[in-house]
Design an enzyme around this catalytic site. Sequence first.
Site, PDB file in Angstrom:
ATOM      1  N   THR A 137       0.848  -1.195   0.000  1.00  0.00           N
ATOM      2  CA  THR A 137       0.000   0.000   0.000  1.00  0.00           C
ATOM      3  C   THR A 137       0.880   1.240   0.000  1.00  0.00           C
ATOM      4  OG1 THR A 137      -1.686  -1.216   1.185  1.00  0.00           O
ATOM      5  CG2 THR A 137      -1.835   1.189   1.268  1.00  0.00           C
ATOM      6  N   PHE A 156      -6.144  -6.610  -1.468  1.00  0.00           N
ATOM      7  CA  PHE A 156      -7.320  -6.416  -0.608  1.00  0.00           C
ATOM      8  C   PHE A 156      -7.463  -7.630   0.306  1.00  0.00           C
ATOM      9  CE2 PHE A 156      -8.083  -4.108  -4.590  1.00  0.00           C
ATOM     10  CZ  PHE A 156      -8.198  -2.817  -4.091  1.00  0.00           C
ATOM     11  N   LEU A 157      -6.338  -8.067   0.862  1.00  0.00           N
ATOM     12  CA  LEU A 157      -6.324  -9.284   1.669  1.00  0.00           C
ATOM     13  C   LEU A 157      -6.571  -8.950   3.129  1.00  0.00           C
ATOM     14  CD1 LEU A 157      -2.983 -10.709   0.193  1.00  0.00           C
ATOM     15  CD2 LEU A 157      -5.307 -11.119  -0.653  1.00  0.00           C
ATOM     16  N   LYS A 173      -6.973   1.802  -3.407  1.00  0.00           N
ATOM     17  CA  LYS A 173      -6.585   1.091  -2.183  1.00  0.00           C
ATOM     18  C   LYS A 173      -6.829   1.933  -0.934  1.00  0.00           C
ATOM     19  CE  LYS A 173      -4.739  -1.451   0.846  1.00  0.00           C
ATOM     20  NZ  LYS A 173      -4.792  -2.820   1.167  1.00  0.00           N
ATOM     21  N   LEU A 191     -20.528  -3.240   9.574  1.00  0.00           N
ATOM     22  CA  LEU A 191     -21.383  -2.426  10.444  1.00  0.00           C
ATOM     23  C   LEU A 191     -21.491  -3.086  11.819  1.00  0.00           C
ATOM     24  CD1 LEU A 191     -24.323  -1.155   8.171  1.00  0.00           C
ATOM     25  CD2 LEU A 191     -22.345   0.125   9.002  1.00  0.00           C
ATOM     26  N   ALA A 196     -20.700  -2.839  15.458  1.00  0.00           N
ATOM     27  CA  ALA A 196     -20.220  -1.872  16.448  1.00  0.00           C
ATOM     28  C   ALA A 196     -19.305  -2.595  17.432  1.00  0.00           C
ATOM     29  CB  ALA A 196     -21.405  -1.261  17.171  1.00  0.00           C
ATOM     30  N   GLY A 245      -8.588  -1.812  14.523  1.00  0.00           N
ATOM     31  CA  GLY A 245      -7.157  -1.815  14.838  1.00  0.00           C
ATOM     32  C   GLY A 245      -6.423  -2.511  13.718  1.00  0.00           C
ATOM     33  N   CYS A 283      -3.397  -2.130   9.151  1.00  0.00           N
ATOM     34  CA  CYS A 283      -3.829  -1.510   7.895  1.00  0.00           C
ATOM     35  C   CYS A 283      -4.671  -0.253   8.106  1.00  0.00           C
ATOM     36  CB  CYS A 283      -4.586  -2.528   7.065  1.00  0.00           C
ATOM     37  SG  CYS A 283      -3.568  -3.970   6.728  1.00  0.00           S
TER      38      CYS A 283
HETATM   39  C1  UGA Z   1      -8.096  -4.692   5.965  1.00  0.00           C
HETATM   40  C2  UGA Z   1      -9.046  -4.745   4.749  1.00  0.00           C
HETATM   41  O1  UGA Z   1     -10.274  -5.371   5.130  1.00  0.00           O
HETATM   42  C3  UGA Z   1      -8.403  -5.506   3.586  1.00  0.00           C
HETATM   43  O2  UGA Z   1      -9.265  -5.451   2.449  1.00  0.00           O
HETATM   44  C4  UGA Z   1      -7.069  -4.837   3.252  1.00  0.00           C
HETATM   45  O3  UGA Z   1      -6.410  -5.497   2.195  1.00  0.00           O
HETATM   46  C5  UGA Z   1      -6.185  -4.856   4.474  1.00  0.00           C
HETATM   47  O4  UGA Z   1      -6.843  -4.143   5.547  1.00  0.00           O
HETATM   48  C6  UGA Z   1      -4.866  -4.197   4.137  1.00  0.00           C
HETATM   49  O5  UGA Z   1      -4.856  -3.012   3.803  1.00  0.00           O
HETATM   50  O6  UGA Z   1      -3.852  -4.892   4.044  1.00  0.00           O
HETATM   51  P1  UGA Z   1      -7.502  -6.353   7.989  1.00  0.00           P
HETATM   52  O7  UGA Z   1      -6.799  -5.193   8.605  1.00  0.00           O
HETATM   53  O8  UGA Z   1      -6.830  -7.660   7.928  1.00  0.00           O
HETATM   54  O9  UGA Z   1      -7.909  -6.007   6.446  1.00  0.00           O
HETATM   55  O10 UGA Z   1      -8.819  -6.598   8.813  1.00  0.00           O
HETATM   56  P2  UGA Z   1     -10.388  -6.323   8.717  1.00  0.00           P
HETATM   57  O11 UGA Z   1     -11.090  -7.610   8.733  1.00  0.00           O
HETATM   58  O12 UGA Z   1     -10.695  -5.392   7.633  1.00  0.00           O
HETATM   59  O13 UGA Z   1     -10.640  -5.612  10.135  1.00  0.00           O
HETATM   60  C7  UGA Z   1     -10.000  -4.383  10.478  1.00  0.00           C
HETATM   61  C8  UGA Z   1     -10.460  -3.908  11.829  1.00  0.00           C
HETATM   62  O14 UGA Z   1     -11.805  -3.460  11.776  1.00  0.00           O
HETATM   63  C9  UGA Z   1     -10.401  -4.949  12.942  1.00  0.00           C
HETATM   64  O15 UGA Z   1      -9.871  -4.351  14.101  1.00  0.00           O
HETATM   65  C10 UGA Z   1     -11.856  -5.332  13.155  1.00  0.00           C
HETATM   66  O16 UGA Z   1     -12.122  -5.778  14.462  1.00  0.00           O
HETATM   67  C11 UGA Z   1     -12.536  -4.026  12.854  1.00  0.00           C
HETATM   68  N1  UGA Z   1     -13.949  -4.181  12.421  1.00  0.00           N
HETATM   69  C12 UGA Z   1     -14.240  -4.775  11.251  1.00  0.00           C
HETATM   70  C13 UGA Z   1     -14.967  -3.669  13.223  1.00  0.00           C
HETATM   71  O17 UGA Z   1     -14.730  -3.104  14.313  1.00  0.00           O
HETATM   72  N2  UGA Z   1     -16.265  -3.785  12.780  1.00  0.00           N
HETATM   73  C14 UGA Z   1     -16.576  -4.377  11.609  1.00  0.00           C
HETATM   74  O18 UGA Z   1     -17.786  -4.441  11.272  1.00  0.00           O
HETATM   75  C15 UGA Z   1     -15.539  -4.895  10.821  1.00  0.00           C
END
Ligand code: UGA
Length: 433
Positions: free
Chosen positions: A121, A152-153, A204, A250, A252, A257, A260
Site C-alpha cells: 500500500t 485487498f487481503l 486502495k 457495520l 459496532a 485496529g 492496515c
Molecule cells: C483490511 C481490509 O479489510 C483488507 O481489504 C485490506 O487489504 C487490508 O486491511 C490491508 O490493507 O492490508 P484487515 O486489517 O486484515 O484487512 O482486517 P479487517 O477484517 O478489515 O478488520 C480491520 C479492523 O476493523 C479490525 O480491528 C476489526 O475488528 C474491525 N472491524 C471490522 C470492526 O470493528 N467492525 C466491523 O464491522 C468490521
Amino acid sequence: MRIAVVGAGYVGLVTAACFAELENDVVCVDIDKEKIKNLNSNIVPIYEPGLEEFVARNKERQKLKFTDDLRKAIAKSEIVFICVGTPPKENGEADLSYVEGVARAIAEVMSSYKVIVEKSTVPVETGEKVAKAIKSYNSHNVDFDVVSNPEFLREGSAVKDFMQPDRIVVGCESERAKQIMAELYKPLKAPIIFTDIKSAEIIKHASNSFLATKISFINAIANICELAGADVGKVAEGMGYDKRISRAFLNAGIGYGGFCFPKDAEAFIRIAEKFGYDFKLLKSVQEINKAQRKHFVNKIEKALWVVKGKTIAILGLSFKPDTDDMRFAPSIDIINQLQSEGAKIKAYDPAAMEKAKSVLRDITYCNNPYEAAKDADALAIVTEWNEFKNLDFKKIKSLMKHPLIVDGRDIYNPESLKKEGFAYISIGRKDVF
Ligand code: UGA
C-alpha cells in the site's frame, strides 16, 4: 510465468504462495536470512489459515522458492511484485525507503523487459516515482512497465481473499503490461478493473478508509443507541438490507485496529494534505475510533465503581479473530488504561499471547477463558474469537468473584446472560443486570 515477489511479510508470502498454487514459477525474496531459512524448512512465520499448506505443497513441487538473493531473483523473472513494508513515519506518512531500494535493485540487474508491480500500500504518485527511479539507475536502457495492483487481503482470510477476490485492480498504462496482468490473473475468474496507475493507488486507500468510515459510523450510531435505549445490532440489520449500504463492516464495538486501517487512514490524511485538501471526514473517523476504546474502559470503570486493586479478565488480545497480530490492537490501549487505574489484568487469547508478551507488561497469561475468569471482578470481551461464543456460563459465574461481563464485540444475547445471572454491559445496547 516467472515471478519474483520481494518481501516475505503477510502480503508477499500470501501472494507468492497463491501465484505458485496457480501454476506460476515463483521466487520469494526477503533480506531476513533467518526468515528465509525457516521458510525453507516449511516454518511459516505468521498464522494464516491455508498458507502453510500452500507453502509446503508448492515448495515440494518446485513451484515456490525462497531466497535472500534479491538480484538473482529479479534477473530470472518476467514480473516483479514489490511487497515490502511501508511502515508509518513519525508524521504518519508512509516510509517508502524499502520500495525505493527494491526499485534501484531492479534497475541495476534488469537485462530484459519486466513488469514491475507495486502491491504494497503506497501513496498516490509512488508508481511514477518507482518508474523514475528505475529509469535513472537503469544504465542499459531496458524496457519496463510499472503497474499498481493493490492487495485487498484480510488477515485471517488472506489466502481465501487472494484465490476468490471480489475484484482485481490493475493500474497500468501500457498495452503490453495489461496483457501480461490479464493473463496472470485469468485463472481467478474475477472482474479485473483496469485503470491508470494513480487511480489504482487511490482505490486502495479509498477502500480501506471507506471501510474504516463504516466502522466509525456504526460506532457513532451505537453511542446514540445507548443514549436513546435502542439496539445497534437491530439498527445495523435494518440498514444492511439496503444493497446500497450492506450489512458488512457495520459491527459496532471497540473500533478498528491492526496494521492496515489505522496506518492507511493516517497516511491518506497526510496524502490529501500534501495536495492541499483537508480530509476532515477521515479525521473524524479516527477521533471516533480512538474515543470508542476509552468509552469501553469507561464502561468497565463505571460498572466496577473503583478499578484500583480489582482483577479484570481480558478475553482476546489480537486486533481481530483468526490472527496472532497485535499491531495497533485495541487491547493494548484498553489494558494500558486499566493498568494505569490500578487494575490487575489476567488475559487469554487463542493465538496472540506470545506476541502480546513483547507489547504488554504485568499480565497474568492464562491457558483458557475459565482460568482467566477465576477470581475476576469483571470479564471483558475484547476480540470476538469463535471459542468465546459458547462458553459454559455456569462455570464462569462460579469462578468469578463478581458476575460482570463487559462485551466490546456484542457477541452475547443480553437476555440469555441476564438469565444466567450476569450483569452484562455491551456496545450500543441496553445494559442488563
Ligand atoms: C483490511 C481490509 O479489510 C483488507 O481489504 C485490506 O487489504 C487490508 O486491511 C490491508 O490493507 O492490508 P484487515 O486489517 O486484515 O484487512 O482486517 P479487517 O477484517 O478489515 O478488520 C480491520 C479492523 O476493523 C479490525 O480491528 C476489526 O475488528 C474491525 N472491524 C471490522 C470492526 O470493528 N467492525 C466491523 O464491522 C468490521
